[in-house]
Design a protein around this motif. Structure first.
Motif, PDB file in Angstrom:
ATOM      1  N   PRO A 119     -56.103  -3.502  59.407  1.00 47.06           N
ATOM      2  CA  PRO A 119     -55.253  -2.398  58.935  1.00 47.06           C
ATOM      3  C   PRO A 119     -54.112  -2.142  59.921  1.00 47.06           C
ATOM      4  N   HIS A 120     -52.926  -1.916  59.405  1.00 51.83           N
ATOM      5  CA  HIS A 120     -51.751  -1.692  60.244  1.00 51.83           C
ATOM      6  C   HIS A 120     -51.322  -0.227  60.230  1.00 51.83           C
ATOM      7  N   GLY A 121     -50.788   0.226  61.355  1.00 56.88           N
ATOM      8  CA  GLY A 121     -50.169   1.538  61.440  1.00 56.88           C
ATOM      9  C   GLY A 121     -48.710   1.367  61.824  1.00 56.88           C
ATOM     10  N   PRO A 122     -48.002   2.449  62.076  1.00 63.30           N
ATOM     11  CA  PRO A 122     -46.578   2.364  62.417  1.00 63.30           C
ATOM     12  C   PRO A 122     -46.305   1.536  63.675  1.00 63.30           C
ATOM     13  N   ASP A 123     -47.275   1.449  64.579  1.00 62.89           N
ATOM     14  CA  ASP A 123     -47.064   0.677  65.807  1.00 62.89           C
ATOM     15  C   ASP A 123     -47.738  -0.690  65.770  1.00 62.89           C
ATOM     16  N   GLY A 124     -48.167  -1.121  64.614  1.00 60.01           N
ATOM     17  CA  GLY A 124     -48.826  -2.429  64.513  1.00 60.01           C
ATOM     18  C   GLY A 124     -50.287  -2.280  64.125  1.00 60.01           C
ATOM     19  N   VAL A 125     -51.056  -3.300  64.467  1.00 61.97           N
ATOM     20  CA  VAL A 125     -52.470  -3.331  64.068  1.00 61.97           C
ATOM     21  C   VAL A 125     -53.214  -2.137  64.679  1.00 61.97           C
ATOM     22  N   LEU A 126     -54.074  -1.525  63.882  1.00 64.80           N
ATOM     23  CA  LEU A 126     -54.839  -0.383  64.392  1.00 64.80           C
ATOM     24  C   LEU A 126     -55.976  -0.858  65.291  1.00 64.80           C
ATOM     25  N   TYR A 127     -56.246  -0.085  66.313  1.00 67.80           N
ATOM     26  CA  TYR A 127     -57.366  -0.407  67.201  1.00 67.80           C
ATOM     27  C   TYR A 127     -58.668  -0.336  66.388  1.00 67.80           C
ATOM     28  N   PRO A 128     -59.489  -1.393  66.473  1.00 69.97           N
ATOM     29  CA  PRO A 128     -60.683  -1.408  65.620  1.00 69.97           C
ATOM     30  C   PRO A 128     -61.814  -0.485  66.079  1.00 69.97           C
ATOM     31  N   GLY A 129     -61.619   0.220  67.160  1.00 73.77           N
ATOM     32  CA  GLY A 129     -62.622   1.238  67.542  1.00 73.77           C
ATOM     33  C   GLY A 129     -63.776   0.686  68.372  1.00 73.77           C
ATOM     34  N   THR A 130     -63.598  -0.532  68.895  1.00 74.28           N
ATOM     35  CA  THR A 130     -64.671  -1.222  69.619  1.00 74.28           C
ATOM     36  C   THR A 130     -65.367  -0.325  70.658  1.00 74.28           C
ATOM     37  N   CYS A 131     -64.602   0.336  71.509  1.00 73.54           N
ATOM     38  CA  CYS A 131     -65.195   1.095  72.624  1.00 73.54           C
ATOM     39  C   CYS A 131     -65.634   2.508  72.229  1.00 73.54           C
ATOM     40  N   ARG A 132     -65.319   2.904  71.010  1.00 74.69           N
ATOM     41  CA  ARG A 132     -65.716   4.259  70.597  1.00 74.69           C
ATOM     42  C   ARG A 132     -67.235   4.389  70.588  1.00 74.69           C
ATOM     43  N   GLY A 133     -67.896   3.278  70.268  1.00 72.26           N
ATOM     44  CA  GLY A 133     -69.354   3.319  70.111  1.00 72.26           C
ATOM     45  C   GLY A 133     -70.138   3.048  71.382  1.00 72.26           C
ATOM     46  N   LEU A 134     -69.466   2.870  72.514  1.00 71.06           N
ATOM     47  CA  LEU A 134     -70.220   2.609  73.753  1.00 71.06           C
ATOM     48  C   LEU A 134     -71.076   3.828  74.106  1.00 71.06           C
ATOM     49  N   THR A 135     -72.239   3.567  74.661  1.00 69.06           N
ATOM     50  CA  THR A 135     -73.085   4.686  75.089  1.00 69.06           C
ATOM     51  C   THR A 135     -72.549   5.253  76.403  1.00 69.06           C
ATOM     52  N   VAL A 136     -73.019   6.440  76.738  1.00 60.87           N
ATOM     53  CA  VAL A 136     -72.603   7.076  77.991  1.00 60.87           C
ATOM     54  C   VAL A 136     -72.949   6.160  79.170  1.00 60.87           C
ATOM     55  N   ALA A 137     -74.123   5.550  79.103  1.00 69.44           N
ATOM     56  CA  ALA A 137     -74.564   4.671  80.202  1.00 69.44           C
ATOM     57  C   ALA A 137     -73.652   3.447  80.299  1.00 69.44           C
ATOM     58  N   GLU A 138     -73.307   2.865  79.150  1.00 71.17           N
ATOM     59  CA  GLU A 138     -72.419   1.685  79.175  1.00 71.17           C
ATOM     60  C   GLU A 138     -71.062   2.056  79.774  1.00 71.17           C
ATOM     61  N   ARG A 139     -70.565   3.210  79.371  1.00 71.66           N
ATOM     62  CA  ARG A 139     -69.266   3.648  79.922  1.00 71.66           C
ATOM     63  C   ARG A 139     -69.355   3.797  81.435  1.00 71.66           C
ATOM     64  N   GLN A 140     -70.438   4.439  81.874  1.00 77.79           N
ATOM     65  CA  GLN A 140     -70.590   4.668  83.323  1.00 77.79           C
ATOM     66  C   GLN A 140     -70.674   3.348  84.075  1.00 77.79           C
TER      67      GLN A 140
END
Ligand code: GLU
Length: 291
Positions: A119-140
């Motif tokens: 899917p595209h937005g005004p600035d190009g391809v939309l970010y697919p949200g990969t890191c949205r689902g990381l757990t708190v521990a993974e982020r840390q």
């Protein structure tokens, strides 16, 4: 009720010399303020340390003065206000609206290729949200590993919190905000604690800009800025997006058009009045100015 005189701004990035398209934008903002006895501000959007140069910044101010434009107050340089952007990020982060994104450009491309659609937005391809689902521990863990990360806005959550929003463009009228067009936008880049969207929104508020004038190419960005204003409790200005000046070939002016930089036009002996005319304005009064 009478409207107070507008406060406008011209906000170039010092990544090159001003060209005729910039002159149009500067004159548009200056005229919008001065015609109504308002204030005109200049801001240098210099967060991109790799591309911005002090000699370009100096040349921009020189060119504006040569055109005969005067501005109110000191020039604001975004690079001097990183703490303000950090404070805005901290607030959004505390409200659970940001997440760290460790993806590289390559990771994003691979994710999109695997998904089979983009899917595209005004600035190009939309970010697919990969890191949205990381757990708190993974982020840390990843932060502790020293992996560089950007901060992205959780767009769905931000829209849910802000509720329906609208904004006013003096050309296009009453606009319903659709920031979802952009997906989870970056609000802090890996190398600098802000992004275009966040810095512009904070600056326009802190500088008291009441009428944001800029090129039609940034019309869609306003959807994001309106959302950020709501999330950060900032005042809401009006907008006026102007046409983009095009050359004889129908293409809009860009930094590649070296012969149409103000420096080149000046060197070729053009007068300020001639450059005003080339940029679509007349210097005697405001009668010939494009609306
Ligand atoms: N710095 C942006 C540019 O040079 C303009 C930002 C704005 O007007 O919102 O295109």
């Amino acid at each position: 009720m009478d409207q107070p005189p507008p406060v406008t701004r011209f906000a170039p990035s010092p990544t090159g010399l001003l060209h005729l398209g910039h002159a149009h934008a500067a004159l548009f903002a200056w005229e919008a303020a001065r015609a109504l006895g308002g204030r005109f501000l200049v801001r240098l959007e210099d967060i991109d340390a790799a591309r911005c140069r002090p000699d370009f910044a100096a040349a921009i101010l020189e060119d504006l003065a040569w055109l005969g434009l005067d501005w109110d107050g000191p020039v604001r340089r975004q690079s001097a206000h990183l703490d303000e952007y950090r404070a805005a990020l901290a607030r959004l982060e505390a409200e659970g609206l940001l997440y760290p994104c460790f993806c590289t450009r390559k990771d994003i491309e691979a994710e999109i290729a695997a998904a089979g659609h983009a899917p595209h937005g005004p600035d190009g391809v939309l970010y697919p949200g990969t890191c949205r689902g990381l757990t708190v521990a993974e982020r840390q863990d990843r932060r502790q590993d020293g992996q560089p990360f950007a901060l992205r806005l959780d767009m769905a959550e931000a829209i849910r919190r802000a509720g329906p929003l609208t904004w006013q463009d003096s050309e296009a009228g009453h606009i319903v905000a659709v920031p979802e067009l952009f997906g989870d936008v970056v609000l802090a880049r890996k190398d600098v604690p802000t992004s275009y969207h966040l810095a512009v929104t904070c600056d326009d508020a802190v500088q008291g800009v009441t009428l944001v004038t800029r090129g039609a190419d940034l019309f869609a960005a306003t959807h994001v800025h309106r959302l950020l204003q709501a999330l950060l409790d900032l005042p809401v200005p009006c907008w006026r997006h102007h046409r983009l000046l095009t050359g004889a070939d129908g293409r809009r002016y860009a930094k590649r058009d070296r012969s149409l930089t103000l420096a080149a036009l000046r060197a070729a002996g053009r007068t300020p009045a001639a450059v005003w005319a080339m940029a679509g304005f007349t210097r005697a009064g405001f009668a010939g100015a494009e609306r």
